[in-house]
Design a protein around this motif. Structure first.
Motif, PDB file in Angstrom:
ATOM      1  N   UNK A 211       0.831  -1.197   0.000  1.00 24.86           N
ATOM      2  CA  UNK A 211       0.000   0.000   0.000  1.00 24.86           C
ATOM      3  C   UNK A 211       0.871   1.255   0.000  1.00 24.86           C
TER       4      UNK A 211
ATOM      5  N   UNK B 154       0.583   9.505  10.632  1.00 26.05           N
ATOM      6  CA  UNK B 154      -0.677   8.850  11.013  1.00 26.05           C
ATOM      7  C   UNK B 154      -0.644   8.159  12.373  1.00 26.05           C
TER       8      UNK B 154
ATOM      9  N   UNK C  47      -2.414  12.651   0.868  1.00 26.51           N
ATOM     10  CA  UNK C  47      -1.930  11.413   1.489  1.00 26.51           C
ATOM     11  C   UNK C  47      -0.407  11.369   1.551  1.00 26.51           C
TER      12      UNK C  47
ATOM     13  N   UNK D 153      -1.999   7.505  -2.480  1.00 31.56           N
ATOM     14  CA  UNK D 153      -2.427   7.865  -3.831  1.00 31.56           C
ATOM     15  C   UNK D 153      -2.600   9.363  -3.968  1.00 31.56           C
ATOM     16  N   UNK D 154      -3.261   9.765  -5.026  1.00 33.52           N
ATOM     17  CA  UNK D 154      -3.455  11.189  -5.269  1.00 33.52           C
ATOM     18  C   UNK D 154      -4.864  11.593  -4.861  1.00 33.52           C
ATOM     19  N   UNK D 155      -5.025  12.866  -4.561  1.00 31.21           N
ATOM     20  CA  UNK D 155      -6.359  13.398  -4.340  1.00 31.21           C
ATOM     21  C   UNK D 155      -7.021  12.878  -3.093  1.00 31.21           C
TER      22      UNK D 155
ATOM     23  N   UNK E 252      -8.641  17.120   7.933  1.00 31.03           N
ATOM     24  CA  UNK E 252      -9.496  16.981   9.118  1.00 31.03           C
ATOM     25  C   UNK E 252      -9.979  15.547   9.321  1.00 31.03           C
ATOM     26  N   UNK E 253      -9.963  14.768   8.216  1.00 30.09           N
ATOM     27  CA  UNK E 253     -10.410  13.374   8.330  1.00 30.09           C
ATOM     28  C   UNK E 253      -9.394  12.492   9.048  1.00 30.09           C
ATOM     29  N   UNK E 254      -8.162  12.946   9.133  1.00 31.71           N
ATOM     30  CA  UNK E 254      -7.153  12.130   9.819  1.00 31.71           C
ATOM     31  C   UNK E 254      -6.770  12.760  11.160  1.00 31.71           C
ATOM     32  N   UNK E 255      -7.559  13.748  11.608  1.00 31.70           N
ATOM     33  CA  UNK E 255      -7.215  14.471  12.830  1.00 31.70           C
ATOM     34  C   UNK E 255      -8.183  14.169  13.968  1.00 31.70           C
TER      35      UNK E 255
ATOM     36  N   UNK F 280      -8.133  11.296   0.280  1.00 32.88           N
ATOM     37  CA  UNK F 280      -7.631  10.250   1.166  1.00 32.88           C
ATOM     38  C   UNK F 280      -7.434   8.927   0.457  1.00 32.88           C
ATOM     39  N   UNK F 281      -7.015   8.962  -0.790  1.00 35.10           N
ATOM     40  CA  UNK F 281      -6.909   7.716  -1.538  1.00 35.10           C
ATOM     41  C   UNK F 281      -5.574   7.004  -1.315  1.00 35.10           C
ATOM     42  N   UNK F 282      -5.673   5.688  -1.205  1.00 40.32           N
ATOM     43  CA  UNK F 282      -4.492   4.846  -1.106  1.00 40.32           C
ATOM     44  C   UNK F 282      -4.488   3.914  -2.316  1.00 40.32           C
ATOM     45  N   UNK F 283      -3.315   3.468  -2.697  1.00 38.93           N
ATOM     46  CA  UNK F 283      -3.183   2.604  -3.863  1.00 38.93           C
ATOM     47  C   UNK F 283      -2.569   1.280  -3.433  1.00 38.93           C
ATOM     48  N   UNK F 284      -3.156   0.194  -3.899  1.00 37.07           N
ATOM     49  CA  UNK F 284      -2.605  -1.133  -3.615  1.00 37.07           C
ATOM     50  C   UNK F 284      -1.819  -1.610  -4.831  1.00 37.07           C
TER      51      UNK F 284
END
Lengths: 333, 266
Positions: free
Chosen positions: A140, A290, A283, A143-145, A307-310, A147-151
């Motif tokens: 993992x 994190x 991200x 990613x871009x934009x 704010x989503x990770x706070x 809260x995206x993560x890339x697998x």
């Protein structure tokens, strides 16, 4: 009985001290190898590294391949890569994890290219997934934009290689009772094999508290540009006795130096309190903090992904909020 | 005695617009339409070092990039800085490449150009940030490499001592040409293009090589030749509460500080 192709970790030593990231990777390696029911094995290249091998076994290594040679005490890019590639060809590990220190980042791609396999840089998580009952390594990365993560996967080539930054994974518990096997390997190394020769390695002490060791870190981002600059971040840090960090744009603006950069291409830190000021929260930045205990974000855009990770999100005009915050903290700290 | 120097450069999205980049949910590729592009910042330092070495020993500097037709813009910029020659590796078959499948066409393209003494790269790009292509390319060219290079000291025209930065400290390494060096920004201060340079650049040729031109090994390029794949794009789920505090600044700050104390963070 553990069968099947093992999970490998290259554990870097410098001046006969293990780098923390190698130990962190052993923790993850153990988890992966238990899931696959295969051995966890490490590659240790250096000179007179017996004590380090014992330590690696205490952290979970079933096997330590020990390559000792006075010429290999310090990192030598050609020979280290050759030794590792030859061992891979001989033992066919399923997975190879390498700590993304400057030296690990120099070695990993060279080895991946030699054995023609895939390499995923700076993973923030690793786990075993299954495809039609066949297990594979899910790697993992941010990613871009938003809260995206890339697998990322490496479906055909082996080993599945990945690097992980220091501080991303937790250090496992040490267990002295754990037993393992040391296998000494003596490759045929000729003086002519050292096409690049490391003639000196100098380790310097950090100036001040490095951000990865500070209890409190205040970090600034691009949003400070329109709010009049980076100064309030430094003032806030001073009140809190905190270290100062920032995003890539903050480095590009020369507000902070490279070794204060947090995130995918910088450092991963886990302080007790992390305060982000004027960073929207890509991200690539947020994966760098994190695991902090408490996270507070300050930004003017209430929809910013930060704010989503706070834990606490303080919304408002930075020029108004920061002076109040500095004053208020002066009263309570 | 003169040196053949190749500088590998990449066109990247301008980092100031990174927050505008999105991922196509269906194709799982990066959507970068309308995002301004630049030469990868560290590649400017690689170009500068190439020009400085040419000025010192004489020789020829060639810039090489792989990308869509629009990537010729970064070559034009390199030519305006004083680079002698440039090559754009451009073919739909190169698209979707991971780092190894990028290193293969670069290696074949560079071999096609003929002799090379020194390859220079930026240590990493701002978009991928892997720092992998340099060492992978060196392996495919059969030459040694050094990454994180912040200083080059020439013993003579073939032998050099380079300084490579560590997290805290550095290594000094001895190497003889040919070699690939990945440079960091401390190595030099890149020059700006001159009016004369821009005028002269219009006279210089940009070579286009496609996959057939460079005789690249079969099955090593593009998405099909990439050992790694994007398997999934998903949203990061944070366990944190994301408690938002708004309102009049003085009051909001008081409430935020109170929360910090309740959480024993201060």
């Amino acid at each position: 009985m553990k069968r099947g192709n093992p999970v490998w970790v290259w554990t870097e030593q410098r001046n006969n001290r293990l780098m923390d990231v190698g130990v962190e990777l052993l923790g993850k390696g153990l988890e992966l190898s238990e899931r696959l029911n295969v051995k966890l094995e490490t590659i240790l290249i250096g000179n007179q590294t017996g004590k380090l091998a014992d330590e690696l076994m205490a952290y979970g290594a079933d096997t330590v391949y020990m390559i000792e040679d006075p010429r290999l005490q310090t990192y030598q890019s050609d020979v280290y890569a050759n030794v590792l590639a030859d061992l891979i060809r001989e033992h066919s590990p399923d997975i190879l994890l390498i700590g993304a220190t400057n030296i690990g980042m120099d070695l990993a791609p060279r080895v991946a290219s030699k054995v023609e396999t895939g390499l995923t840089a700076h993973c923030v998580d690793l786990c075993i997934d299954e495809d039609n009952g066949i297990p594979y390594l899910a790697q993992v990365v941010p990613g871009w934009g938003g809260n995206l993560m890339v697998k990322i996967v490496c479906p055909e080539k082996r080993p599945q290689m990945a690097t992980v930054r220091p501080g991303v994974l937790e250090k496992p518990a040490r267990n002295e009772a754990r037993k393992g096997e040391i296998i000494k390997v003596t490759p045929d190394i000729k003086d002519g094999d050292f096409k690049v020769k490391t003639i000196e390695m100098v380790e310097e002490k950090a100036l001040g508290i490095p951000i990865e060791e500070a209890d409190t870190v205040v970090a600034g981002g691009w949003g400070l540009f329109s709010a009049g600059g980076f100064k309030p971040v430094e003032e806030l840090a001073e009140v809190l006795g905190a270290a100062v960090g920032g995003t890539r744009p903050a480095v590009d603006k020369e507000w902070i130096s490279d070794d204060q950069m947090i995130g995918q291409s910088g450092k991963t830190i886990n302080p007790k309190l992390f305060i982000s000021v004027g960073a929207s929260g890509a991200m690539h930045f947020t994966t760098g903090f994190l695991r902090s205990k408490v996270i507070m974000a300050i930004d003017q855009n209430p929809d910013a992904p930060i704010f989503k990770v706070s834990d606490i999100g303080l919304v408002g005009d930075l020029r108004e909020i920061l002076p109040y915050l500095i004053e208020e903290l002066k009263n309570v700290v | 005695m003169s040196l053949d120097i190749v500088v590998c450069i990449k066109q990247v999205p301008d980092p100031e617009y990174f927050s505008k980049i999105t991922i196509d949910p269906v194709k799982q590729t990066i959507r970068r339409e309308g995002i301004p592009t630049i030469i990868n910042p560290l590649d400017k330092h690689a170009l500068e070092e190439g020009l400085k070495i040419k000025e010192k020993f004489s020789g020829k500097v060639t810039a090489v990039t792989m990308g869509p037709p629009s990537a010729r813009e970064v070559l034009e910029e390199a030519l305006a800085l004083g680079i002698d020659d440039s090559v754009l590796l451009c073919d739909r078959a190169f698209a979707g490449a991971d780092t190894l499948a990028t290193a293969y066409p670069l290696a074949s393209g560079i071999k096609k150009l003929g002799n090379f003494d020194l390859i220079l790269c930026g240590n990493e790009t701002v978009d991928g940030a892997t720092g992998q292509v340099g060492p992978q390319l060196a392996e495919l060219l059969g030459i040694p490499h050094v990454t994180f290079v912040n200083e080059i000291e020439w013993t003579n025209e073939r032998d050099l001592i380079v300084k490579s930065t560590l997290e805290r400290g550095y290594m000094k390494l001895q190497v003889t040409l040919p070699v690939l060096l990945s440079v960091v920004k401390e190595i030099n201060e890149p020059r700006l293009p001159t009016v004369l340079g821009i005028m002269e650049a219009t006279e210089k040729e940009i070579k286009f090589f496609n996959a057939k031109d460079i005789d690249v090994p079969e099955g090593t390029i593009g998405l099909a030749g990439s050992p790694t794949r994007v398997a999934d794009v998903f949203e990061h789920k944070s366990k944190r509460k994301g408690e938002i505090i708004e309102g009049l600044p003085e009051d909001a700050v008081k409430r935020a500080v109170k929360r910090l104390r309740e959480l024993k963070a201060i």
